[in-house]
Scaffold this motif. Structure first.
Motif, PDB file in Angstrom:
ATOM      1  N   UNK A   9     -36.811 -84.269 -41.803  1.00  0.00           N
ATOM      2  CA  UNK A   9     -36.457 -85.301 -42.772  1.00  0.00           C
ATOM      3  C   UNK A   9     -36.824 -84.846 -44.180  1.00  0.00           C
ATOM      4  N   UNK A  10     -38.041 -84.283 -44.297  1.00  0.00           N
ATOM      5  CA  UNK A  10     -38.491 -83.822 -45.613  1.00  0.00           C
ATOM      6  C   UNK A  10     -37.580 -82.698 -46.109  1.00  0.00           C
ATOM      7  N   UNK A  11     -37.285 -81.796 -45.224  1.00  0.00           N
ATOM      8  CA  UNK A  11     -36.385 -80.700 -45.561  1.00  0.00           C
ATOM      9  C   UNK A  11     -35.072 -81.233 -46.086  1.00  0.00           C
ATOM     10  N   UNK A  12     -34.576 -82.158 -45.367  1.00  0.00           N
ATOM     11  CA  UNK A  12     -33.277 -82.740 -45.658  1.00  0.00           C
ATOM     12  C   UNK A  12     -33.306 -83.461 -47.003  1.00  0.00           C
ATOM     13  N   UNK A  13     -34.379 -84.243 -47.242  1.00  0.00           N
ATOM     14  CA  UNK A  13     -34.496 -84.954 -48.509  1.00  0.00           C
ATOM     15  C   UNK A  13     -34.633 -83.969 -49.660  1.00  0.00           C
ATOM     16  N   UNK A  14     -35.397 -82.899 -49.374  1.00  0.00           N
ATOM     17  CA  UNK A  14     -35.638 -81.915 -50.407  1.00  0.00           C
ATOM     18  C   UNK A  14     -34.358 -81.326 -50.975  1.00  0.00           C
ATOM     19  N   UNK A  15     -33.331 -81.305 -50.190  1.00  0.00           N
ATOM     20  CA  UNK A  15     -32.091 -80.689 -50.640  1.00  0.00           C
ATOM     21  C   UNK A  15     -31.221 -81.665 -51.447  1.00  0.00           C
ATOM     22  N   UNK A  16     -31.655 -82.904 -51.568  1.00  0.00           N
ATOM     23  CA  UNK A  16     -30.867 -83.880 -52.343  1.00  0.00           C
ATOM     24  C   UNK A  16     -31.471 -84.071 -53.736  1.00  0.00           C
ATOM     25  N   UNK A  17     -30.690 -84.637 -54.625  1.00  0.00           N
ATOM     26  CA  UNK A  17     -31.216 -84.946 -55.959  1.00  0.00           C
ATOM     27  C   UNK A  17     -32.301 -86.010 -55.838  1.00  0.00           C
ATOM     28  N   UNK A  18     -33.211 -86.094 -56.801  1.00  0.00           N
ATOM     29  CA  UNK A  18     -34.340 -87.009 -56.650  1.00  0.00           C
ATOM     30  C   UNK A  18     -33.924 -88.480 -56.611  1.00  0.00           C
ATOM     31  N   UNK A  19     -32.987 -88.869 -57.448  1.00  0.00           N
ATOM     32  CA  UNK A  19     -32.588 -90.280 -57.473  1.00  0.00           C
ATOM     33  C   UNK A  19     -32.044 -90.694 -56.110  1.00  0.00           C
ATOM     34  N   UNK A  20     -31.121 -89.880 -55.611  1.00  0.00           N
ATOM     35  CA  UNK A  20     -30.529 -90.182 -54.310  1.00  0.00           C
ATOM     36  C   UNK A  20     -31.613 -90.175 -53.239  1.00  0.00           C
ATOM     37  N   UNK A  21     -32.525 -89.227 -53.348  1.00  0.00           N
ATOM     38  CA  UNK A  21     -33.587 -89.117 -52.355  1.00  0.00           C
ATOM     39  C   UNK A  21     -34.429 -90.384 -52.336  1.00  0.00           C
ATOM     40  N   UNK A  22     -34.747 -90.905 -53.520  1.00  0.00           N
ATOM     41  CA  UNK A  22     -35.550 -92.121 -53.589  1.00  0.00           C
ATOM     42  C   UNK A  22     -34.859 -93.284 -52.903  1.00  0.00           C
ATOM     43  N   UNK A  23     -33.596 -93.378 -53.175  1.00  0.00           N
ATOM     44  CA  UNK A  23     -32.841 -94.488 -52.590  1.00  0.00           C
ATOM     45  C   UNK A  23     -32.801 -94.369 -51.073  1.00  0.00           C
ATOM     46  N   UNK A  24     -32.487 -93.124 -50.653  1.00  0.00           N
ATOM     47  CA  UNK A  24     -32.407 -92.882 -49.223  1.00  0.00           C
ATOM     48  C   UNK A  24     -33.754 -93.172 -48.564  1.00  0.00           C
ATOM     49  N   UNK A  25     -34.797 -92.606 -49.185  1.00  0.00           N
ATOM     50  CA  UNK A  25     -36.135 -92.750 -48.651  1.00  0.00           C
ATOM     51  C   UNK A  25     -36.465 -94.227 -48.464  1.00  0.00           C
ATOM     52  N   UNK A  26     -36.083 -95.015 -49.486  1.00  0.00           N
ATOM     53  CA  UNK A  26     -36.471 -96.417 -49.442  1.00  0.00           C
ATOM     54  C   UNK A  26     -35.807 -97.155 -48.284  1.00  0.00           C
ATOM     55  N   UNK A  27     -34.649 -96.688 -47.844  1.00  0.00           N
ATOM     56  CA  UNK A  27     -33.967 -97.393 -46.772  1.00  0.00           C
ATOM     57  C   UNK A  27     -34.215 -96.802 -45.384  1.00  0.00           C
ATOM     58  N   UNK A  28     -34.829 -95.604 -45.377  1.00  0.00           N
ATOM     59  CA  UNK A  28     -35.047 -94.980 -44.071  1.00  0.00           C
ATOM     60  C   UNK A  28     -36.028 -95.821 -43.269  1.00  0.00           C
ATOM     61  N   UNK A  29     -35.623 -96.218 -42.078  1.00  0.00           N
ATOM     62  CA  UNK A  29     -36.514 -96.968 -41.204  1.00  0.00           C
ATOM     63  C   UNK A  29     -36.818 -98.364 -41.705  1.00  0.00           C
ATOM     64  N   UNK A  30     -36.149 -98.759 -42.779  1.00  0.00           N
ATOM     65  CA  UNK A  30     -36.453-100.070 -43.329  1.00  0.00           C
ATOM     66  C   UNK A  30     -35.327-101.037 -42.977  1.00  0.00           C
ATOM     67  N   UNK A  31     -35.717-102.238 -42.691  1.00  0.00           N
ATOM     68  CA  UNK A  31     -34.708-103.233 -42.367  1.00  0.00           C
ATOM     69  C   UNK A  31     -34.174-103.831 -43.664  1.00  0.00           C
ATOM     70  N   UNK A  32     -32.873-103.766 -43.863  1.00  0.00           N
ATOM     71  CA  UNK A  32     -32.310-104.383 -45.062  1.00  0.00           C
ATOM     72  C   UNK A  32     -31.273-105.440 -44.688  1.00  0.00           C
ATOM     73  N   UNK A  33     -31.041-106.311 -45.638  1.00  0.00           N
ATOM     74  CA  UNK A  33     -30.074-107.388 -45.432  1.00  0.00           C
ATOM     75  C   UNK A  33     -28.704-106.824 -45.093  1.00  0.00           C
ATOM     76  N   UNK A  34     -28.202-105.932 -45.939  1.00  0.00           N
ATOM     77  CA  UNK A  34     -26.820-105.472 -45.747  1.00  0.00           C
ATOM     78  C   UNK A  34     -26.640-104.619 -44.494  1.00  0.00           C
ATOM     79  N   UNK A  35     -27.607-103.744 -44.262  1.00  0.00           N
ATOM     80  CA  UNK A  35     -27.452-102.801 -43.158  1.00  0.00           C
ATOM     81  C   UNK A  35     -27.714-103.458 -41.805  1.00  0.00           C
TER      82      UNK A  35
END
Ligand code: HEC
Length: 404
Positions: A9-35
């Motif tokens: 996961x870290x490897x994978x995130x590392x290859x993305x831009x930081x903004x996108x990574x933050x967003x992705x990170x925030x939703x990983x394993x997290x329950x959200x309304x829309x998803x």
């Protein structure tokens, strides 16, 4: 294993831009309304919890869950009601009953999503993760879709201030314009004209009580509505009496027919197992009566609908087959007068000739029953909700031995 996953996961995130990574990170394993929440709301809640949601004989969901803003304030209540299995409303015992087509239950995983969403800060997430919004029928809240015919009570009726329970009968004949020829009924849905309608029985179309769904016959089954038929509305109004509580009512019913060229193969027969001669002792927390019916020819059961009043506690339909085998067909361990459900079989239930069906109704006439209007009196059969009833309604169709 866990480490490898995290590493990947870290490897994978590392290859993305930081903004996108933050967003992705925030939703990983997290329950959200829309998803996570929206798909469950669509499947299990919005039929009732939406603007113009299902009106089940006067039971209308008091709030809508179609947007984040509407749903968020209810997150804790949603978690609580679903964990307690009070929502979605469904009162049959999961262990004992058969497969019913209109079952309203959720998996433990789905229930856990609501709990987690409430506990982890009711995240909104990304709108792009949500499924398409459900398109509900446009028929102004008719769950059966656009009706072929809407019939109103022949006159408006004023339910007076001092009324607590009132029974009114209205009769009229279907006009040529309303129904020029006999037609097979496919679906029937009632709409109460005021909040004081407790139940409607419209002979020969059927009826509703609080919490009951529209009636939709399975394909190939139906009942015939004859041209010029005489309709009789038996209205039961119920409210708290008091000055200013009077209201006008003019209830209506919507009907859908089978196409004209369709000949319905299986006419549905309505029947009931009823007990009229009981006396429930004052204060008794657990008083039961039983009534049975033996099928003289083979039949297939289409639906059950147990009916009691405020002291109703539980209901059970049980069959003893000719070979002595017994089976519980439907058990409602916590009968709730506010939710008078018709339990529709997914697949009709075959009853060989000689099967004995037993209906048991049990009442709680003690002071521990919060709905009990008076635990100090013996209670007998009667129409007002303060008296009692014991009806095991059922719909069935004729069958023959080859159906077994
Ligand atoms: C068949 C219609 C129906 C369905 C389906 C349904 N509800 Fe309800 N809901 C109602 C009605 C009617 C009420 C108000 C009466 C009551 O509380 O029994 C209600 C009340 C509630 C309340 C209580 C509000 C309060 O005042 O505390 C919550 C929370 C709720 N529903 C959540 C849900 C959730 C979540 C789902 C889906 C998982 C759901 N409901 C499915 C009809 C429905």
């Amino acid at each position: 294993m866990y480490k490898t996953l995290v590493g990947a996961l870290i490897l994978c995130l590392g290859s993305l831009g930081t903004a996108a990574a933050n967003e992705l990170e925030s939703d990983v394993g997290r329950v959200t309304y829309f998803k996570d929440v929206v798909p469950i709301l669509q499947e299990h809640c919005q039929a009732c919890h939406r603007p113009n949601g299902a009106n089940l004989g006067g039971m209308v969901a008091p709030m809508s869950f179609t947007t984040y803003e509407e749903t968020r304030p209810w997150a804790r209540a949603i978690a609580r009601k679903t964990a307690a299995k009070e929502m979605p409303p469904w009162h049959a015992s999961p262990e004992q009953h058969g497969e019913f087509a209109n079952e309203r239950t959720m998996t433990e995983d789905e229930i856990a999503v609501f709990a987690k969403w409430a506990q982890t800060g009711v995240a909104k997430g990304n709108a792009a993760d949500a499924p398409e919004p459900t398109m509900w029928s446009t028929g102004e809240g008719w769950t059966i879709g656009d009706p072929d015919l809407i019939i109103q009570m022949p006159e408006r009726h004023f339910v007076d201030d001092d009324v607590e329970d009132e029974y009114k009968y209205f009769s009229h004949q279907l006009t040529e314009e309303q129904l020029p020829e006999d037609r097979w009924l496919k679906a029937v849905e009632f709409r109460s004209g005021s909040s004081v309608v407790h139940h409607i029985i419209l002979d020969p179309l059927g009826g509703i009580a609080p919490g009951s769904d529209a009636l939709v016959y399975p394909e190939g089954m139906g009942r015939k509505l004859r041209k010029g038929a005489k309709l009789t509305w038996q209205m039961h109004y119920h409210k708290e009496p008091g000055s200013g509580t009077g209201v006008w009512d003019q209830s209506s019913v919507a009907v859908k027919f089978y196409p004209k060229d369709v000949e319905v193969e299986h006419p549905v027969i309505g029947s009931y197992l009823g007990h009229l001669a009981f006396r429930i002792p004052a204060g008794d927390p657990n008083y039961s009566v039983q009534v049975d019916h033996t099928f003289k020819s083979p039949a297939k059961i289409v639906a059950f609908s147990p009916h009691m009043h405020l002291r109703g506690k539980s209901a059970k339909y049980e069959v003893t087959y000719p070979d002595g085998r017994r089976e519980v067909l439907l058990e409602v361990p916590k009968y709730d007068f506010n939710w008078q459900t018709t339990y529709w079989y997914d697949d009709v239930k075959f009853m060989p000739k000689g099967s004995k069906l037993t209906f048991t109704s049990t009442w709680d006439n003690s002071e521990d029953n919060p709905y009990n209007p008076d635990p100090t009196v013996d209670v007998t059969y009667g129409e007002p909700t303060t008296d009692e009833m014991s009806f095991g309604f059922m719909d069935y169709i004729a069958a023959d031995d080859s159906d077994a």
